[in-house]
Write an enzyme that holds these catalytic residues in place. Sequence first.
Site: not given
Ligand code: AMP
Length: 397
Positions: A7, A89, A178, A210, A239, A329, A333, A383
């Site tokens: 990626n 990717r 995505h 995103g 965004r 993320g 979570n 991914e």
């Molecule tokens: P990603 O782009 O899928 O890696 O998601 C990243 C985002 O997931 C981070 O900027 C966080 O805002 C969010 N994130 C990660 N862990 C947690 C958590 N335990 N609770 C809430 N948001 C989370």
Amino acid sequence: MKILVLNSGSSSIKYKCCEMPAHRVLASGLCEKIGEPAGRVTHHAGGREEVVEQAFPDHAAALEKVLALLTGAGGVLQRKEEIDGVGHRLVHGGEQFSGSVIVDDAVVDAVRANIPLAPLHNPPNLLGLEVARRLLPGVPQVGVFDTAFHQGMEPRAYLYALPYELYREDRIRRYGFHGTSHAYVSRRAARLLGRRAEDVNVITCHLGNGASMAAVRGGRSVDTSMGFTPLEGLVMGTRPGDFDPAVILYLLKDRAMSADDVNRLLNKQSGLLGLSGRTNDMREIEAGARNGDERAALALEVYCYRVKKYIGAMTAVLGRAHALVFTAGVGENSPTVRSKSLAGLEDMGYALDAAKNAAARGTEADISAAASRARILVIPTDEEIAIAEETYALISG
Ligand code: AMP
């Protein structure tokens, strides 16, 4: 079969080396700060982490280092020739690609032709592709596009009500992104329901930095929240998602902002960061809201309200959803975001089990109440593994 997944971003290469079809991850890592005076690779293999601080003048130097880490003393490969295929990717495949492809010169030209549609993403993706072709001659390279899964949408879903010439001449339309993630988690959801993907309707909520949502009918994306670019739809880290486009005219004319300023405002300064004035990280937004930060609380409200509105829209598109999936993320979570987004949707078919929701973090879980008409699932996205699956499927025929 050993598959290397790449990626490639403007200053980074994320990689994973997988044994397929066993889905075994042999090594993974991230090469950062390419083109800067101080670069770094963080390499994971055999349960160990190795960090190498070294300058990488360009993507070729970075990929050479990745190959050296994979094949060096204690590496997971003896020789780079053991790599059977490389999966890339690729963000924007325009209207040409409705699936993954083995890369040849014509594919490279087509990805290049789509640079105006994804000026930030396609150039570094192409760079990674060209470097891998050069360093691994004769190894099949596969392109897996973020847009491909959504290419089956009907015109009523992908057309904007702008003058039709803008579509015909400039291909201005909804593409959606995505796609690899939406495809992967919707397939996984069908498996968890014990049904064939062809037989189920799934709403997939990819909530990361995103964020986008897709309505998946019978294994095909029929609508999605992101559009011509990854700006449209849900509120994201930086965004805004949907807003009246006349705001842009106002900014250009009345605030005398330049196009570059507006671009920065929309891609880097809006969303959770713009609303809270503090952070794009949902963990910090939630902590702020708990500790009385009104702007953080507002950001959380706007974010979850938008998710809820889109769940309603995607439910209308599908008629009924058998499953609703939270991934990425935030989706994987955050029990808070999941419960706020679904609050009041019980009659629509989405009822959470509060205890199961609170406990589900980062692993697959069914968090729906027994009475819920749709299963509500947490499914971690992967991914890279999805790209490895596509690559393996194409090169093994
Ligand atoms: P990603 O782009 O899928 O890696 O998601 C990243 C985002 O997931 C981070 O900027 C966080 O805002 C969010 N994130 C990660 N862990 C947690 C958590 N335990 N609770 C809430 N948001 C989370």
